[in-house]
Write a protein that holds these residues in place. Structure first.
Motif, PDB file in Angstrom:
ATOM      1  N   GLU A 257       0.825  -1.207   0.000  1.00 56.73           N
ATOM      2  CA  GLU A 257       0.000   0.000   0.000  1.00 56.73           C
ATOM      3  C   GLU A 257       0.859   1.257   0.000  1.00 56.73           C
ATOM      4  O   GLU A 257       0.548   2.244  -0.685  1.00 56.73           O
ATOM      5  N   GLU A 258       1.952   1.216   0.727  1.00 51.79           N
ATOM      6  CA  GLU A 258       2.839   2.367   0.811  1.00 51.79           C
ATOM      7  C   GLU A 258       3.501   2.658  -0.537  1.00 51.79           C
ATOM      8  O   GLU A 258       3.558   3.816  -0.982  1.00 51.79           O
ATOM      9  N   LEU A 259       3.976   1.629  -1.200  1.00 53.06           N
ATOM     10  CA  LEU A 259       4.637   1.830  -2.485  1.00 53.06           C
ATOM     11  C   LEU A 259       3.651   2.256  -3.569  1.00 53.06           C
ATOM     12  O   LEU A 259       3.986   3.071  -4.436  1.00 53.06           O
ATOM     13  N   ILE A 260       2.450   1.726  -3.542  1.00 48.14           N
ATOM     14  CA  ILE A 260       1.439   2.169  -4.504  1.00 48.14           C
ATOM     15  C   ILE A 260       1.132   3.653  -4.296  1.00 48.14           C
ATOM     16  O   ILE A 260       1.053   4.429  -5.252  1.00 48.14           O
ATOM     17  N   ALA A 261       0.977   4.059  -3.043  1.00 42.77           N
ATOM     18  CA  ALA A 261       0.729   5.467  -2.753  1.00 42.77           C
ATOM     19  C   ALA A 261       1.862   6.339  -3.279  1.00 42.77           C
ATOM     20  O   ALA A 261       1.635   7.413  -3.864  1.00 42.77           O
ATOM     21  N   TYR A 262       3.087   5.857  -3.120  1.00 43.65           N
ATOM     22  CA  TYR A 262       4.242   6.618  -3.606  1.00 43.65           C
ATOM     23  C   TYR A 262       4.214   6.752  -5.118  1.00 43.65           C
ATOM     24  O   TYR A 262       4.359   7.860  -5.666  1.00 43.65           O
ATOM     25  N   TYR A 263       4.038   5.645  -5.841  1.00 43.81           N
ATOM     26  CA  TYR A 263       4.093   5.706  -7.300  1.00 43.81           C
ATOM     27  C   TYR A 263       2.959   6.545  -7.876  1.00 43.81           C
ATOM     28  O   TYR A 263       3.162   7.285  -8.855  1.00 43.81           O
ATOM     29  N   LEU A 264       1.780   6.462  -7.296  1.00 40.00           N
ATOM     30  CA  LEU A 264       0.669   7.262  -7.803  1.00 40.00           C
ATOM     31  C   LEU A 264       0.838   8.745  -7.497  1.00 40.00           C
ATOM     32  O   LEU A 264       0.274   9.604  -8.178  1.00 40.00           O
ATOM     33  N   THR A 265       1.636   9.042  -6.485  1.00 36.88           N
ATOM     34  CA  THR A 265       1.916  10.432  -6.143  1.00 36.88           C
ATOM     35  C   THR A 265       3.111  10.967  -6.925  1.00 36.88           C
ATOM     36  O   THR A 265       3.052  12.039  -7.533  1.00 36.88           O
ATOM     37  N   GLU A 266       4.201  10.210  -6.936  1.00 37.97           N
ATOM     38  CA  GLU A 266       5.435  10.646  -7.591  1.00 37.97           C
ATOM     39  C   GLU A 266       5.233  10.850  -9.092  1.00 37.97           C
ATOM     40  O   GLU A 266       5.832  11.747  -9.698  1.00 37.97           O
ATOM     41  N   TYR A 267       4.372  10.046  -9.690  1.00 39.70           N
ATOM     42  CA  TYR A 267       4.165  10.101 -11.139  1.00 39.70           C
ATOM     43  C   TYR A 267       2.764  10.617 -11.493  1.00 39.70           C
ATOM     44  O   TYR A 267       2.231  10.291 -12.548  1.00 39.70           O
ATOM     45  N   LYS A 268       2.223  11.444 -10.632  1.00 40.30           N
ATOM     46  CA  LYS A 268       0.854  11.938 -10.844  1.00 40.30           C
ATOM     47  C   LYS A 268       0.727  12.777 -12.104  1.00 40.30           C
ATOM     48  O   LYS A 268      -0.356  12.850 -12.703  1.00 40.30           O
ATOM     49  N   ASP A 269       1.823  13.396 -12.557  1.00 40.52           N
ATOM     50  CA  ASP A 269       1.762  14.205 -13.771  1.00 40.52           C
ATOM     51  C   ASP A 269       1.519  13.361 -15.018  1.00 40.52           C
ATOM     52  O   ASP A 269       1.129  13.900 -16.068  1.00 40.52           O
ATOM     53  N   LEU A 270       1.732  12.051 -14.918  1.00 42.64           N
ATOM     54  CA  LEU A 270       1.442  11.161 -16.040  1.00 42.64           C
ATOM     55  C   LEU A 270      -0.033  10.766 -16.095  1.00 42.64           C
ATOM     56  O   LEU A 270      -0.463  10.113 -17.045  1.00 42.64           O
ATOM     57  N   LEU A 271      -0.789  11.166 -15.078  1.00 45.30           N
ATOM     58  CA  LEU A 271      -2.163  10.696 -14.926  1.00 45.30           C
ATOM     59  C   LEU A 271      -3.195  11.788 -15.172  1.00 45.30           C
ATOM     60  O   LEU A 271      -4.303  11.743 -14.643  1.00 45.30           O
ATOM     61  N   THR A 272      -2.845  12.770 -15.979  1.00 45.88           N
ATOM     62  CA  THR A 272      -3.763  13.893 -16.189  1.00 45.88           C
ATOM     63  C   THR A 272      -4.689  13.709 -17.385  1.00 45.88           C
ATOM     64  O   THR A 272      -5.769  14.292 -17.432  1.00 45.88           O
ATOM     65  N   GLU A 273      -4.266  12.886 -18.372  1.00 47.24           N
ATOM     66  CA  GLU A 273      -5.097  12.720 -19.561  1.00 47.24           C
ATOM     67  C   GLU A 273      -4.734  11.439 -20.294  1.00 47.24           C
ATOM     68  O   GLU A 273      -3.636  10.891 -20.117  1.00 47.24           O
ATOM     69  N   ASP A 274      -5.661  10.964 -21.112  1.00 42.29           N
ATOM     70  CA  ASP A 274      -5.403   9.802 -21.954  1.00 42.29           C
ATOM     71  C   ASP A 274      -4.382  10.157 -23.035  1.00 42.29           C
ATOM     72  O   ASP A 274      -4.297  11.295 -23.486  1.00 42.29           O
ATOM     73  N   SER A 275      -3.597   9.152 -23.442  1.00 37.87           N
ATOM     74  CA  SER A 275      -2.757   9.302 -24.636  1.00 37.87           C
ATOM     75  C   SER A 275      -3.535   8.733 -25.823  1.00 37.87           C
ATOM     76  O   SER A 275      -4.121   7.661 -25.719  1.00 37.87           O
ATOM     77  N   ILE A 276      -3.528   9.464 -26.925  1.00 36.82           N
ATOM     78  CA  ILE A 276      -4.345   9.082 -28.089  1.00 36.82           C
ATOM     79  C   ILE A 276      -3.503   9.114 -29.345  1.00 36.82           C
ATOM     80  O   ILE A 276      -2.727  10.064 -29.571  1.00 36.82           O
ATOM     81  N   PHE A 277      -3.639   8.075 -30.163  1.00 41.04           N
ATOM     82  CA  PHE A 277      -2.982   8.062 -31.476  1.00 41.04           C
ATOM     83  C   PHE A 277      -4.039   7.759 -32.536  1.00 41.04           C
ATOM     84  O   PHE A 277      -4.746   6.752 -32.475  1.00 41.04           O
ATOM     85  N   ASP A 278      -4.132   8.654 -33.510  1.00 44.67           N
ATOM     86  CA  ASP A 278      -5.071   8.472 -34.622  1.00 44.67           C
ATOM     87  C   ASP A 278      -4.258   8.482 -35.908  1.00 44.67           C
ATOM     88  O   ASP A 278      -3.710   9.525 -36.295  1.00 44.67           O
ATOM     89  N   PRO A 279      -4.127   7.327 -36.577  1.00 45.70           N
ATOM     90  CA  PRO A 279      -3.295   7.267 -37.790  1.00 45.70           C
ATOM     91  C   PRO A 279      -3.817   8.142 -38.922  1.00 45.70           C
ATOM     92  O   PRO A 279      -3.082   8.430 -39.869  1.00 45.70           O
ATOM     93  N   ASN A 280      -5.063   8.574 -38.826  1.00 46.38           N
ATOM     94  CA  ASN A 280      -5.637   9.418 -39.869  1.00 46.38           C
ATOM     95  C   ASN A 280      -5.307  10.895 -39.678  1.00 46.38           C
ATOM     96  O   ASN A 280      -5.586  11.716 -40.559  1.00 46.38           O
ATOM     97  N   VAL A 281      -4.732  11.203 -38.531  1.00 46.74           N
ATOM     98  CA  VAL A 281      -4.345  12.590 -38.247  1.00 46.74           C
ATOM     99  C   VAL A 281      -2.838  12.694 -38.387  1.00 46.74           C
ATOM    100  O   VAL A 281      -2.096  12.085 -37.639  1.00 46.74           O
ATOM    101  N   LYS A 282      -2.403  13.461 -39.347  1.00 43.52           N
ATOM    102  CA  LYS A 282      -0.972  13.606 -39.614  1.00 43.52           C
ATOM    103  C   LYS A 282      -0.410  14.850 -38.930  1.00 43.52           C
ATOM    104  O   LYS A 282      -1.111  15.831 -38.734  1.00 43.52           O
TER     105      LYS A 282
END
Length: 282
Positions: A257-282
């Motif tokens: 539980e402690e390590l999960i809390a750390y990783y979700l906090t330390e890397y919270k900036d990665l959790l702000t939005e979905d990553s999207i790839f659309d091959p039709n958009v160049k």
């Protein structure tokens, strides 16, 4: 965005509020965590989607959160005495399938890895990797291969050892952080066990980053993956369900539980939005 941040806060609350002695911010600061869990100081630099894909593909915030949880589980496993014991118990399986040379020192196919050096060269790693969604087979992964960290450990400066910078996983859904972590008879197979399996697979691919491979008769990544997966299965569901003694869930639940809390906090900036790839958009 507000909804995603609210959900993220609820996830942290579920971790902090699961015991009467709730974790405090200092308990999961980088300095505190690195002191308590000194080995495998590894994280995620960023998430990417392979631009060679031909279909619309996403990495959702929930998938990213799931990978961070698995990274926390992997770090826990590598900081346990059970990992050390597992390596020593499987030492006869740990032979090199690659060749490398550095400064007059050579590693050749079939060389026996010395267990303690193997443990040390792996657990001493400090690195943030790129996690890529790409066209690998479902349930499998891949990793950019580096030079042999085992050979070069203690010879070449850490910052100069060539390392593979990314690992990749299939285009399917990577998992949901709403899955039950500590499982019972009804939940372990499809919810708790996949956490352990994915954390083990992540470790396998990171071993490729460190110059380990599986050619011919020797498969060190699979052997070490099996040790990690076994430890995590015992922690997350197996010991509790089977009534085993010693019980690794009781031994390590708080640390998980402690390590999960750390990783979700330390890397919270990665959790702000979905990553999207659309091959039709160049």
């Amino acid at each position: 965005m507000i909804k995603k941040l609210f959900v993220f806060s609820l996830v942290l609350l579920s971790v902090f509020g699961c015991t009467n002695s709730a974790l405090k911010p200092k308990d999961f600061s980088k300095e505190t965590i690195d002191e308590k869990y000194p080995y495998w100081q590894v994280g995620i630099e960023r998430f990417e989607i392979d631009s060679r894909l031909t279909k619309y593909t996403t990495i959702t915030v929930d998938e990213k959160r799931y990978m961070l949880i698995c990274m926390a589980l992997l770090r826990l496993a590598l900081n346990t005495e059970e990992f050390v014991n597992g390596v020593n118990e499987n030492k006869n399986k740990l032979k090199s399938s690659v060749g490398d040379s550095y400064d007059g020192h050579n590693l050749v196919y079939g060389d026996q890895y010395e267990p303690q050096k193997l443990i040390d060269c792996i657990r001493s790693l400090k690195y943030d990797f790129v996690y890529v969604k790409m066209g690998t087979a479902a349930g499998s992964g891949t990793g950019e291969e580096g030079k042999s960290r085992y050979l070069r450990y203690g010879l070449q400066p850490e910052s100069q050892i060539p390392i593979g910078e990314w690992v990749g996983f299939s285009t399917g859904n990577w998992g949901s952080s709403e899955s039950v972590l500590f499982g019972d008879y009804n939940t372990y197979r499809y919810q708790s066990q996949p956490y352990a399996n994915l954390a083990g697979l992540m470790f396998h691919e990171h071993l490729h980053n460190l110059g380990f491979n599986h050619f011919g008769d020797y498969n060190v990544p699979a052997a070490l993956q099996g040790i990690v997966t076994g430890i995590l299965n015992k922690i997350l569901w197996k010991d509790a369900i089977e009534g085993n003694t010693p019980n690794l869930k009781n031994k390590y639940k708080k640390q998980v539980e402690e390590l999960i809390a750390y990783y979700l906090t330390e890397y919270k900036d990665l959790l702000t939005e979905d990553s999207i790839f659309d091959p039709n958009v160049k």
